[in-house]
Write a protein that holds these residues in place. Sequence first.
Motif, PDB file in Angstrom:
ATOM      1  N   THR A  47      32.028  10.482 -24.488  1.00 55.90           N
ATOM      2  CA  THR A  47      32.689  10.280 -23.189  1.00 55.90           C
ATOM      3  C   THR A  47      33.428   8.944 -23.165  1.00 55.90           C
ATOM      4  OG1 THR A  47      30.983  11.596 -22.079  1.00 55.90           O
ATOM      5  CG2 THR A  47      32.324  10.122 -20.700  1.00 55.90           C
ATOM      6  N   ALA A  48      32.770   7.919 -23.688  1.00 55.61           N
ATOM      7  CA  ALA A  48      33.402   6.594 -23.741  1.00 55.61           C
ATOM      8  C   ALA A  48      34.596   6.607 -24.684  1.00 55.61           C
ATOM      9  CB  ALA A  48      32.383   5.545 -24.196  1.00 55.61           C
ATOM     10  N   LYS A  54      42.168   7.555 -23.654  1.00 63.67           N
ATOM     11  CA  LYS A  54      43.010   7.656 -22.454  1.00 63.67           C
ATOM     12  C   LYS A  54      43.620   6.305 -22.096  1.00 63.67           C
ATOM     13  CE  LYS A  54      42.751   9.315 -17.686  1.00 63.67           C
ATOM     14  NZ  LYS A  54      41.851   9.882 -16.636  1.00 63.67           N
ATOM     15  N   LEU A  55      42.816   5.240 -22.219  1.00 62.48           N
ATOM     16  CA  LEU A  55      43.309   3.902 -21.883  1.00 62.48           C
ATOM     17  C   LEU A  55      44.306   3.401 -22.926  1.00 62.48           C
ATOM     18  CD1 LEU A  55      39.948   2.269 -20.775  1.00 62.48           C
ATOM     19  CD2 LEU A  55      41.910   2.785 -19.279  1.00 62.48           C
ATOM     20  N   SER A  56      44.093   3.780 -24.174  1.00 65.57           N
ATOM     21  CA  SER A  56      44.973   3.307 -25.242  1.00 65.57           C
ATOM     22  C   SER A  56      46.350   3.938 -25.164  1.00 65.57           C
ATOM     23  CB  SER A  56      44.342   3.621 -26.602  1.00 65.57           C
ATOM     24  OG  SER A  56      43.103   2.954 -26.748  1.00 65.57           O
ATOM     25  N   LYS A  57      46.415   5.119 -24.573  1.00 69.45           N
ATOM     26  CA  LYS A  57      47.706   5.790 -24.459  1.00 69.45           C
ATOM     27  C   LYS A  57      47.828   6.382 -23.053  1.00 69.45           C
ATOM     28  CE  LYS A  57      50.703   8.984 -26.962  1.00 69.45           C
ATOM     29  NZ  LYS A  57      50.816   9.953 -28.088  1.00 69.45           N
ATOM     30  N   PRO A  58      48.180   5.525 -22.079  1.00 71.38           N
ATOM     31  CA  PRO A  58      48.268   5.989 -20.685  1.00 71.38           C
ATOM     32  C   PRO A  58      49.283   7.123 -20.543  1.00 71.38           C
ATOM     33  CG  PRO A  58      48.392   3.599 -20.830  1.00 71.38           C
ATOM     34  CD  PRO A  58      48.533   4.116 -22.211  1.00 71.38           C
ATOM     35  N   GLU A  59      49.036   7.964 -19.554  1.00 74.51           N
ATOM     36  CA  GLU A  59      49.967   9.061 -19.299  1.00 74.51           C
ATOM     37  C   GLU A  59      51.339   8.505 -18.887  1.00 74.51           C
ATOM     38  OE1 GLU A  59      48.318  11.740 -16.468  1.00 74.51           O
ATOM     39  OE2 GLU A  59      46.461  12.050 -17.602  1.00 74.51           O
ATOM     40  N   ARG A  60      52.396   9.243 -19.273  1.00 70.05           N
ATOM     41  CA  ARG A  60      53.763   8.794 -18.992  1.00 70.05           C
ATOM     42  C   ARG A  60      53.989   8.572 -17.484  1.00 70.05           C
ATOM     43  NH1 ARG A  60      58.748   9.267 -21.620  1.00 70.05           N
ATOM     44  NH2 ARG A  60      57.701  10.338 -23.337  1.00 70.05           N
ATOM     45  N   SER A  61      53.391   9.425 -16.666  1.00 67.94           N
ATOM     46  CA  SER A  61      53.607   9.330 -15.208  1.00 67.94           C
ATOM     47  C   SER A  61      53.063   8.026 -14.649  1.00 67.94           C
ATOM     48  CB  SER A  61      52.932  10.515 -14.507  1.00 67.94           C
ATOM     49  OG  SER A  61      51.538  10.534 -14.791  1.00 67.94           O
ATOM     50  N   ILE A  62      51.946   7.545 -15.249  1.00 66.85           N
ATOM     51  CA  ILE A  62      51.353   6.279 -14.771  1.00 66.85           C
ATOM     52  C   ILE A  62      52.279   5.121 -15.116  1.00 66.85           C
ATOM     53  CG2 ILE A  62      49.443   4.674 -15.075  1.00 66.85           C
ATOM     54  CD1 ILE A  62      47.632   7.091 -15.551  1.00 66.85           C
ATOM     55  N   ILE A  63      52.813   5.140 -16.320  1.00 66.00           N
ATOM     56  CA  ILE A  63      53.705   4.055 -16.749  1.00 66.00           C
ATOM     57  C   ILE A  63      54.994   4.059 -15.947  1.00 66.00           C
ATOM     58  CG2 ILE A  63      55.030   3.158 -18.709  1.00 66.00           C
ATOM     59  CD1 ILE A  63      52.872   4.305 -20.539  1.00 66.00           C
ATOM     60  N   ASN A  79      43.842  -2.528 -19.605  1.00 63.19           N
ATOM     61  CA  ASN A  79      43.340  -1.417 -20.430  1.00 63.19           C
ATOM     62  C   ASN A  79      42.752  -1.923 -21.737  1.00 63.19           C
ATOM     63  OD1 ASN A  79      44.153   0.277 -18.457  1.00 63.19           O
ATOM     64  ND2 ASN A  79      45.733   1.344 -19.657  1.00 63.19           N
ATOM     65  N   SER A  80      43.430  -2.920 -22.314  1.00 64.12           N
ATOM     66  CA  SER A  80      42.964  -3.473 -23.589  1.00 64.12           C
ATOM     67  C   SER A  80      41.583  -4.099 -23.450  1.00 64.12           C
ATOM     68  CB  SER A  80      43.966  -4.502 -24.098  1.00 64.12           C
ATOM     69  OG  SER A  80      43.538  -5.056 -25.319  1.00 64.12           O
ATOM     70  N   GLU A  81      41.364  -4.798 -22.338  1.00 65.93           N
ATOM     71  CA  GLU A  81      40.043  -5.413 -22.112  1.00 65.93           C
ATOM     72  C   GLU A  81      38.969  -4.343 -21.931  1.00 65.93           C
ATOM     73  OE1 GLU A  81      40.704  -7.879 -18.762  1.00 65.93           O
ATOM     74  OE2 GLU A  81      41.734  -9.463 -19.899  1.00 65.93           O
ATOM     75  N   LYS A  82      39.325  -3.273 -21.185  1.00 59.56           N
ATOM     76  CA  LYS A  82      38.378  -2.175 -20.992  1.00 59.56           C
ATOM     77  C   LYS A  82      38.059  -1.483 -22.328  1.00 59.56           C
ATOM     78  CE  LYS A  82      39.814  -1.075 -16.260  1.00 59.56           C
ATOM     79  NZ  LYS A  82      40.444  -0.064 -15.381  1.00 59.56           N
ATOM     80  N   VAL A  83      39.083  -1.324 -23.162  1.00 65.03           N
ATOM     81  CA  VAL A  83      38.901  -0.677 -24.466  1.00 65.03           C
ATOM     82  C   VAL A  83      37.939  -1.474 -25.340  1.00 65.03           C
ATOM     83  CG1 VAL A  83      40.049  -0.169 -26.667  1.00 65.03           C
ATOM     84  CG2 VAL A  83      41.042   0.634 -24.510  1.00 65.03           C
ATOM     85  N   ARG A  84      38.143  -2.815 -25.343  1.00 62.38           N
ATOM     86  CA  ARG A  84      37.249  -3.662 -26.143  1.00 62.38           C
ATOM     87  C   ARG A  84      35.798  -3.509 -25.688  1.00 62.38           C
ATOM     88  NH1 ARG A  84      41.561  -7.429 -26.115  1.00 62.38           N
ATOM     89  NH2 ARG A  84      40.709  -8.458 -24.248  1.00 62.38           N
TER      90      ARG A  84
END
Length: 436
Positions: A47-48, A54-63, A79-84
């Motif tokens: 799950t993590a 998902k965080l490493s490659k945000p959806e186009r609509s969000i960007i 996102n990078s901090e959350k990924v770490r």
Amino acid sequence: MHDIRAIRENPAAFDAALTRRSGVAPMSAEILALDEGRRAKILAAETAQAEINKLSKPERSIIEALKSDEEKKELFKANSEKVRSLKTGVQILTNEAKELDKRLRDLLLTIPNLPLDDVPTGADENDNVEIRRWGTPRDFDFTPVEHFEIAGVKPGMDFETAAKLSGSRFVLLRGGVARLHRALAQFMLDLHTTEHGLTETITPVLVKDEAMYGTNQLPKFAEDSYQTTNGWWLIPTSEVTLTNTAAGEILDEAALPVRMTAHTQCFRSEAGSAGKDTSGMLRQHQFEKVEMVSITTPETSLEEHERMTHCAQAVLERLGLPYRTVVLCTGDMGFGARKTHDIEVWLPGQNTYREISSVSVCGDFQARRMNARYRPAGGGKPDFVHTLNGSGLAVGRCLIAVLENGQQADGSVLMPEALVPWLGGKTRLTAEGVLA
């Protein structure tokens, strides 16, 4: 090793079968607790990891919804901090899952196989069930003695010199007795290869840990075997080497059954047997066996069990040695067996029947430990083979039986007629210990 899925699906049936073995308590709760903990860690890690992706490659609509490059930078930074943080958590969860998986596997490796439904429930050898008896014990016109007390045997069976060389529970065979011992092994091999369809195999007697785990000598019975200083194990029987020829393999169903036999030296420390059968050569640290091993499909393994039992019985019948066959009860059955036939030969010197062969069907218990599978002829996913093993026979014990049943009042021993061709035409061991 047991199928964890089968335990999950019916823990009550697993416990009921396990408790039929004397002294084994229900274990499904402990097993499933480890399994559920392991699966929960794996699910949390997966799950993590999905969140990381998902965080490493945000959806186009969000960007595209962000109005400035600064906002986009802030998004990627957050996102990078959350990924770490998540990656650290994934690594911890993965390590914890691996630890639980190891604990689960280590536990499963110590749990004996489940008996088949038709195996009699019992505590020990007194609850075994006789299913066949062949031959009539000979009526002696004198009091028969044990093998080591026969006059013609004494010159060729030297326990004192063996003790000087190696300690107790070893024997040095000479002359006619040594020739008889060799002839018995050759007779068994020739019978199994020419009439019973087994392939003669010469195997190592030193094996790695993996082989001993595969046929369930390890981890539970390490003290019953000998290990060299560089980590090899001396085999307790060639069941270890013959069965492990299928380890890690996927066999074609058309190639099954695989039927093998081997004559090897065998080594057992006999831990826990102090004071038991110490007289003569009935229970030795080093001995020889002609072993039989079959690798089959699940559908044919029970039929193969009966066939192998008849192969072992045939040796005794050819030699004219009375025997009985018993089904071992749940409390007397070996660790890896689902059902065992013990063949017991008549020893007049002891005035009793003594085990000379155990023929066992193990189901997929050993195959799971060694990852031995077959590819069904009709296609589909590879499945685990079934393995069987049995003595065909223990050579030293067969020697004892021939000597005791053939003994004469004058201290000589008459040879079984079937064995004479393997003795160069000799028909008796004289009272002086010479084949004549």
